[in-house]
Design a protein around this motif. Sequence first.
Motif, PDB file in Angstrom:
ATOM      1  N   VAL A 174       0.830  -1.203   0.000  1.00  0.00           N
ATOM      2  CA  VAL A 174       0.000   0.000   0.000  1.00  0.00           C
ATOM      3  C   VAL A 174       0.866   1.255   0.000  1.00  0.00           C
ATOM      4  O   VAL A 174       0.596   2.225  -0.708  1.00  0.00           O
ATOM      5  CB  VAL A 174      -0.947   0.002   1.220  1.00  0.00           C
ATOM      6  N   LYS A 175       1.943   1.241   0.778  1.00  0.00           N
ATOM      7  CA  LYS A 175       2.795   2.416   0.915  1.00  0.00           C
ATOM      8  C   LYS A 175       3.745   2.621  -0.262  1.00  0.00           C
ATOM      9  O   LYS A 175       4.162   3.745  -0.534  1.00  0.00           O
ATOM     10  CB  LYS A 175       3.622   2.310   2.211  1.00  0.00           C
ATOM     11  N   THR A 176       4.100   1.543  -0.960  1.00  0.00           N
ATOM     12  CA  THR A 176       5.131   1.646  -2.003  1.00  0.00           C
ATOM     13  C   THR A 176       4.612   1.296  -3.393  1.00  0.00           C
ATOM     14  O   THR A 176       5.406   1.163  -4.312  1.00  0.00           O
ATOM     15  CB  THR A 176       6.321   0.716  -1.676  1.00  0.00           C
ATOM     16  N   GLN A 177       3.315   1.167  -3.561  1.00  0.00           N
ATOM     17  CA  GLN A 177       2.757   0.705  -4.833  1.00  0.00           C
ATOM     18  C   GLN A 177       3.161   1.607  -5.998  1.00  0.00           C
ATOM     19  O   GLN A 177       3.254   2.820  -5.870  1.00  0.00           O
ATOM     20  CB  GLN A 177       1.237   0.629  -4.750  1.00  0.00           C
ATOM     21  N   SER A 178       3.424   0.973  -7.109  1.00  0.00           N
ATOM     22  CA  SER A 178       3.713   1.669  -8.358  1.00  0.00           C
ATOM     23  C   SER A 178       3.493   0.682  -9.495  1.00  0.00           C
ATOM     24  O   SER A 178       3.416  -0.529  -9.272  1.00  0.00           O
ATOM     25  CB  SER A 178       5.161   2.185  -8.393  1.00  0.00           C
ATOM     26  N   PHE A 179       3.390   1.178 -10.690  1.00  0.00           N
ATOM     27  CA  PHE A 179       3.160   0.307 -11.840  1.00  0.00           C
ATOM     28  C   PHE A 179       4.336  -0.650 -12.023  1.00  0.00           C
ATOM     29  O   PHE A 179       4.150  -1.837 -12.308  1.00  0.00           O
ATOM     30  CB  PHE A 179       2.959   1.144 -13.101  1.00  0.00           C
ATOM     31  N   TRP A 180       5.545  -0.154 -11.839  1.00  0.00           N
ATOM     32  CA  TRP A 180       6.726  -1.007 -12.049  1.00  0.00           C
ATOM     33  C   TRP A 180       6.878  -2.035 -10.945  1.00  0.00           C
ATOM     34  O   TRP A 180       7.360  -3.146 -11.188  1.00  0.00           O
ATOM     35  CB  TRP A 180       7.981  -0.142 -12.186  1.00  0.00           C
ATOM     36  N   LEU A 181       6.443  -1.709  -9.745  1.00  0.00           N
ATOM     37  CA  LEU A 181       6.421  -2.714  -8.685  1.00  0.00           C
ATOM     38  C   LEU A 181       5.430  -3.821  -9.047  1.00  0.00           C
ATOM     39  O   LEU A 181       5.705  -5.004  -8.822  1.00  0.00           O
ATOM     40  CB  LEU A 181       6.041  -2.079  -7.350  1.00  0.00           C
ATOM     41  N   ASP A 182       4.290  -3.440  -9.623  1.00  0.00           N
ATOM     42  CA  ASP A 182       3.313  -4.436 -10.071  1.00  0.00           C
ATOM     43  C   ASP A 182       3.925  -5.393 -11.086  1.00  0.00           C
ATOM     44  O   ASP A 182       3.721  -6.611 -11.023  1.00  0.00           O
ATOM     45  CB  ASP A 182       2.101  -3.744 -10.703  1.00  0.00           C
ATOM     46  N   ILE A 183       4.681  -4.856 -12.020  1.00  0.00           N
ATOM     47  CA  ILE A 183       5.309  -5.694 -13.048  1.00  0.00           C
ATOM     48  C   ILE A 183       6.280  -6.683 -12.418  1.00  0.00           C
ATOM     49  O   ILE A 183       6.322  -7.866 -12.777  1.00  0.00           O
ATOM     50  CB  ILE A 183       6.040  -4.817 -14.089  1.00  0.00           C
ATOM     51  N   LYS A 184       7.069  -6.224 -11.450  1.00  0.00           N
ATOM     52  CA  LYS A 184       8.019  -7.111 -10.772  1.00  0.00           C
ATOM     53  C   LYS A 184       7.297  -8.228 -10.030  1.00  0.00           C
ATOM     54  O   LYS A 184       7.713  -9.389 -10.060  1.00  0.00           O
ATOM     55  CB  LYS A 184       8.884  -6.304  -9.798  1.00  0.00           C
ATOM     56  N   ILE A 185       6.196  -7.875  -9.356  1.00  0.00           N
ATOM     57  CA  ILE A 185       5.436  -8.872  -8.596  1.00  0.00           C
ATOM     58  C   ILE A 185       4.818  -9.904  -9.528  1.00  0.00           C
ATOM     59  O   ILE A 185       4.864 -11.118  -9.261  1.00  0.00           O
ATOM     60  CB  ILE A 185       4.356  -8.186  -7.748  1.00  0.00           C
ATOM     61  N   VAL A 186       4.245  -9.450 -10.632  1.00  0.00           N
ATOM     62  CA  VAL A 186       3.626 -10.377 -11.594  1.00  0.00           C
ATOM     63  C   VAL A 186       4.674 -11.311 -12.185  1.00  0.00           C
ATOM     64  O   VAL A 186       4.435 -12.521 -12.352  1.00  0.00           O
ATOM     65  CB  VAL A 186       2.909  -9.593 -12.710  1.00  0.00           C
ATOM     66  N   THR A 187       5.846 -10.778 -12.509  1.00  0.00           N
ATOM     67  CA  THR A 187       6.921 -11.612 -13.059  1.00  0.00           C
ATOM     68  C   THR A 187       7.328 -12.705 -12.071  1.00  0.00           C
ATOM     69  O   THR A 187       7.479 -13.871 -12.446  1.00  0.00           O
ATOM     70  CB  THR A 187       8.145 -10.741 -13.404  1.00  0.00           C
ATOM     71  N   ARG A 188       7.482 -12.333 -10.805  1.00  0.00           N
ATOM     72  CA  ARG A 188       7.841 -13.325  -9.788  1.00  0.00           C
ATOM     73  C   ARG A 188       6.728 -14.351  -9.598  1.00  0.00           C
ATOM     74  O   ARG A 188       6.987 -15.542  -9.398  1.00  0.00           O
ATOM     75  CB  ARG A 188       8.133 -12.633  -8.456  1.00  0.00           C
ATOM     76  N   GLN A 189       5.463 -13.912  -9.679  1.00  0.00           N
ATOM     77  CA  GLN A 189       4.347 -14.837  -9.495  1.00  0.00           C
ATOM     78  C   GLN A 189       4.265 -15.843 -10.642  1.00  0.00           C
ATOM     79  O   GLN A 189       4.028 -17.037 -10.418  1.00  0.00           O
ATOM     80  CB  GLN A 189       3.032 -14.058  -9.399  1.00  0.00           C
ATOM     81  N   ILE A 190       4.460 -15.380 -11.873  1.00  0.00           N
ATOM     82  CA  ILE A 190       4.436 -16.285 -13.023  1.00  0.00           C
ATOM     83  C   ILE A 190       5.548 -17.320 -12.899  1.00  0.00           C
ATOM     84  O   ILE A 190       5.344 -18.518 -13.148  1.00  0.00           O
ATOM     85  CB  ILE A 190       4.561 -15.486 -14.341  1.00  0.00           C
ATOM     86  N   TRP A 191       6.730 -16.869 -12.504  1.00  0.00           N
ATOM     87  CA  TRP A 191       7.854 -17.794 -12.316  1.00  0.00           C
ATOM     88  C   TRP A 191       7.537 -18.814 -11.229  1.00  0.00           C
ATOM     89  O   TRP A 191       7.833 -20.006 -11.365  1.00  0.00           O
ATOM     90  CB  TRP A 191       9.108 -17.009 -11.962  1.00  0.00           C
TER      91      TRP A 191
END
Length: 256
Positions: free
Chosen positions: A225-242
């Motif tokens: 919530v405190k650090t959200q950003s579009f690029w953080l979302d991309i990093k999280i999605v990449t890790r989740q797919i892996w």
Amino acid sequence: NVDTVVLAFEHTDRADFFGALDACFEHGVDAKVHRDHTDQVLTAEGDVGTLLDVQVEPWDVQDYLLKRAFDILFSGVGLVALSPVILCIAVAIKLDDGGPILYQQERTAVFGETFNVYKFRSMVPEGESVEPVDDAANDRITSVGRVLRTTHLDEIPQLISIVVGDMSVVGPRAVWTDEESLLEMEAHSWRQRWFVKPGLTGLAQINDVKSTEPEEKLRWDLQYVKTQSFWLDIKIVTRQIWKVLADLRASIREND
């Protein structure tokens, strides 16, 4: 000549609150919140007194549009690409015990609003309890359901919730409304998670933290919530797919 605004919404929604907050930032006006009308996630740590400084900055329009466009693109492509998998899962569930294919449950969204989430059914319908139970100790999980939960494939129908805007790809996990009160008893700042839209994945999910660990889950969710950003979302999605691919490979090896 206004230099400070106090936000004291008692009943509001995300658009109202962040719309007002965005206007303050746009005009260089300090934004404060009344202690009785907000959660601490919005304020700087260590603040004392009745009026507290807002810590969370609103996303600008570009960030919001990027996130929403990504949500629609990701979920739309996912539903099309996974259509053969969806068909196979539906057949497997029916052949396993003949019960319903989908599972519906009311979940909590932003600012306490609710919506119905759909998942592939992984447990027998009877005996549902609000008490969080670890999968390893849950005897209600079916044989097909155990594979679905291990590989996260039971989550596929939630892509529909993302398309219609009830969820985002990334955010705190949407919790069953009946379970919220139990989790709040263990993690008293639990409602602070409500300041962002619930997600299919998030920091807690990629770090293998579940509802059976509410304090740890809350810590990761509030960090997002405190650090959200579009690029953080991309990093999280990449890790989740892996992570999903790794779990899928491990599941295939176990069944060989």
